[in-house]
Design a protein around this motif. Structure first.
Motif, mmCIF file in Angstrom:
data_model
loop_
_atom_site.group_PDB
_atom_site.id
_atom_site.type_symbol
_atom_site.label_atom_id
_atom_site.label_comp_id
_atom_site.label_asym_id
_atom_site.label_seq_id
_atom_site.Cartn_x
_atom_site.Cartn_y
_atom_site.Cartn_z
ATOM 1 N N ALA A 176 0.957 -1.253 -0.381
ATOM 2 C CA ALA A 176 0.196 0.673 -0.243
ATOM 3 C C ALA A 176 1.142 1.800 -0.894
ATOM 4 N N ASP A 177 1.574 0.940 -0.588
ATOM 5 C CA ASP A 177 2.525 2.170 -0.984
ATOM 6 C C ASP A 177 1.742 3.527 -1.021
ATOM 7 N N PRO A 178 2.171 4.989 -0.275
ATOM 8 C CA PRO A 178 1.482 5.976 -0.445
ATOM 9 C C PRO A 178 0.817 7.196 -1.359
ATOM 10 N N ALA A 179 2.261 6.883 -2.332
ATOM 11 C CA ALA A 179 1.300 7.530 -3.141
ATOM 12 C C ALA A 179 0.901 6.988 -3.860
ATOM 13 N N LEU A 180 0.852 6.019 -3.850
ATOM 14 C CA LEU A 180 -0.857 5.053 -4.865
ATOM 15 C C LEU A 180 -2.164 5.068 -4.450
ATOM 16 N N VAL A 181 -1.382 5.029 -2.789
ATOM 17 C CA VAL A 181 -3.168 5.272 -2.258
ATOM 18 C C VAL A 181 -3.849 6.476 -2.540
ATOM 19 N N ALA A 182 -2.747 7.480 -2.410
ATOM 20 C CA ALA A 182 -3.219 8.815 -3.250
ATOM 21 C C ALA A 182 -3.551 8.986 -3.589
ATOM 22 N N ILE A 183 -3.067 8.272 -4.982
ATOM 23 C CA ILE A 183 -3.561 8.473 -6.653
ATOM 24 C C ILE A 183 -4.883 7.541 -6.285
ATOM 25 N N VAL A 184 -5.255 6.746 -5.989
ATOM 26 C CA VAL A 184 -6.093 5.362 -6.462
ATOM 27 C C VAL A 184 -7.941 6.434 -5.562
ATOM 28 N N ALA A 185 -7.157 7.126 -3.816
ATOM 29 C CA ALA A 185 -7.933 7.274 -3.621
ATOM 30 C C ALA A 185 -8.832 8.093 -4.591
ATOM 31 N N LEU A 186 -8.249 9.557 -4.973
ATOM 32 C CA LEU A 186 -8.369 10.129 -6.034
ATOM 33 C C LEU A 186 -9.249 10.204 -6.817
ATOM 34 N N SER A 187 -8.682 9.342 -7.560
ATOM 35 C CA SER A 187 -9.614 8.209 -8.147
ATOM 36 C C SER A 187 -10.890 8.379 -8.435
ATOM 37 N N LEU A 188 -11.149 7.553 -7.282
ATOM 38 C CA LEU A 188 -12.212 6.756 -6.642
ATOM 39 C C LEU A 188 -13.198 8.295 -6.343
ATOM 40 N N LYS A 189 -12.445 8.809 -5.328
ATOM 41 C CA LYS A 189 -13.120 9.946 -5.422
ATOM 42 C C LYS A 189 -13.659 10.987 -6.504
ATOM 43 N N VAL A 190 -13.025 11.009 -7.885
ATOM 44 C CA VAL A 190 -13.545 12.368 -8.477
ATOM 45 C C VAL A 190 -14.698 10.814 -9.104
ATOM 46 N N SER A 191 -14.574 9.347 -9.507
ATOM 47 C CA SER A 191 -15.319 8.885 -10.657
ATOM 48 C C SER A 191 -16.104 8.346 -9.937
ATOM 49 N N LEU A 192 -16.683 8.648 -8.567
ATOM 50 C CA LEU A 192 -17.747 8.178 -8.044
ATOM 51 C C LEU A 192 -18.540 9.529 -7.537
ATOM 52 N N SER A 193 -18.011 10.595 -7.507
ATOM 53 C CA SER A 193 -18.596 11.399 -7.294
ATOM 54 C C SER A 193 -19.585 11.776 -8.680
ATOM 55 N N ALA A 194 -18.705 11.910 -9.678
ATOM 56 C CA ALA A 194 -19.085 12.298 -11.100
ATOM 57 C C ALA A 194 -20.547 11.016 -11.030
ATOM 58 N N VAL A 195 -20.115 9.520 -11.117
ATOM 59 C CA VAL A 195 -21.286 8.998 -11.783
ATOM 60 C C VAL A 195 -22.709 9.554 -10.894
ATOM 61 N N ALA A 196 -22.258 9.202 -9.393
ATOM 62 C CA ALA A 196 -23.150 9.805 -8.506
ATOM 63 C C ALA A 196 -24.360 10.895 -9.267
ATOM 64 N N ILE A 197 -23.274 12.280 -9.556
ATOM 65 C CA ILE A 197 -24.498 13.163 -10.062
ATOM 66 C C ILE A 197 -25.205 12.629 -11.820
ATOM 67 N N ALA A 198 -24.216 12.046 -12.031
ATOM 68 C CA ALA A 198 -25.336 11.683 -13.862
ATOM 69 C C ALA A 198 -26.163 11.251 -13.294
ATOM 70 N N CYS A 199 -25.878 10.130 -12.517
ATOM 71 C CA CYS A 199 -26.781 9.705 -12.747
ATOM 72 C C CYS A 199 -28.217 10.220 -11.725
ATOM 73 N N LEU A 200 -28.172 11.037 -10.883
ATOM 74 C CA LEU A 200 -29.436 12.006 -10.411
ATOM 75 C C LEU A 200 -30.286 12.864 -11.723
ATOM 76 N N ILE A 201 -28.802 13.538 -13.190
ATOM 77 C CA ILE A 201 -29.160 13.811 -13.741
ATOM 78 C C ILE A 201 -30.213 12.844 -14.750
ATOM 79 N N GLY A 202 -29.323 12.077 -15.100
ATOM 80 C CA GLY A 202 -29.635 10.901 -16.665
ATOM 81 C C GLY A 202 -30.361 9.845 -16.266
ATOM 82 N N LEU A 203 -30.939 9.659 -15.030
ATOM 83 C CA LEU A 203 -31.832 8.444 -15.595
ATOM 84 C C LEU A 203 -32.964 9.204 -14.848
ATOM 85 N N PRO A 204 -33.528 10.158 -14.548
ATOM 86 C CA PRO A 204 -34.809 10.819 -14.349
ATOM 87 C C PRO A 204 -35.212 11.225 -15.714
ATOM 88 N N PHE A 205 -33.619 12.086 -16.584
ATOM 89 C CA PHE A 205 -34.127 12.353 -18.256
ATOM 90 C C PHE A 205 -34.297 11.451 -19.185
#
Length: 235
Positions: free
Chosen positions: A18-47
């Motif tokens: 669990a190299d710290p640099a690698l963990v930081a990059i993975v954590a940010l990737s998941l945060k950005v992608s999951l946030s984007a997908v959640a917002i996109a679902c709130l918009i895209g599913l009802p539309f």
């Protein structure tokens, strides 16, 4: 540049400890992608659901536009978001460029049309199948829409999965609006591109392994959920 065998060993070591640099990059990737997908679902599913059950003049043009947006090149989306968020743009005062928020905005614009387009197809097929039954219940408007969304919830998981796959694998748009800044906006895909160009194949491979593991884990979770739902339905 390391030879391929030693690069794989170093990459596996980075992942296992669990190299710290690698963990930081993975954590940010998941945060950005999951946030984007959640917002996109709130918009895209009802539309998408509304588009599936509603008939109006100009609907074919809307469908063409939506289907075109599903294949929009990420660099074009990144460029548009850059122009809007840059100091000379209409939202430049917010100072969001080169932040994770700008990356979430870009990924949301990429994922929302995919979620809307695929959910529209799922709901439209289900609406045609249940049309007589829903009419007999006297359901229309919001009631019909809600019933279809609830009944199609497990099929729509595949739609969400497709959106997540697009978000987590995205490079061009997040590179333009995020800038690939170390410990600020560097995510897995941009880090892989950078480390490969620097000849640091081990870290690039380590990130690639994590990216594959995330994709497999998400797919397995969705398949398990659908299988559980199918068993419950026939129990």
């Amino acid at each position: 540049m390391q030879d391929l065998g030693s690069a794989f060993l170093i990459a596996a070591d980075l992942v296992l400890r669990a190299d710290p640099a690698l963990v930081a990059i993975v954590a940010l990737s998941l945060k950005v992608s999951l946030s984007a997908v959640a917002i996109a679902c709130l918009i895209g599913l009802p539309f998408g659901a509304w588009l599936a059950v509603t008939r109006f003049r100009g609907r074919p043009a809307v469908l063409v536009a939506l289907n075109s947006c599903m294949g929009m090149p990420p660099v074009v989306i990144g460029l548009l978001v850059y122009l809007v968020l840059s100091n000379a743009g209409p939202l430049g005062a917010l100072q969001l460029l080169y932040t994770p928020t700008a990356m979430i905005v870009a990924q949301t614009l990429l994922v929302a049309p995919i979620v809307a387009g695929l959910s529209r197809q799922v709901i439209e097929d289900l609406d045609a199948e249940y049309d007589v039954y829903l009419r007999s219940l006297g359901l229309g408007g919001a009631g019909r829409l809600t019933t279809l969304l609830v009944d199609a919830r497990y099929s729509l998981l595949t739609t969400v999965l497709a959106g997540f796959g697009r978000a987590i694998a995205e490079v061009g748009a997040v590179m333009i609006v995020g800038g690939n800044i170390d410990r600020v906006t560097r995510v897995m895909t941009t880090a892989i591109a950078l480390e490969t160009s620097k000849g640091n194949i081990a870290l690039a491979l380590g990130l690639g392994l994590v990216l594959i593991l995330v994709a497999v884990a998400v797919n397995a979770a969705v398949m398990a959920l659908r299988a559980t739902a199918a068993r419950s339905a026939y129990a």
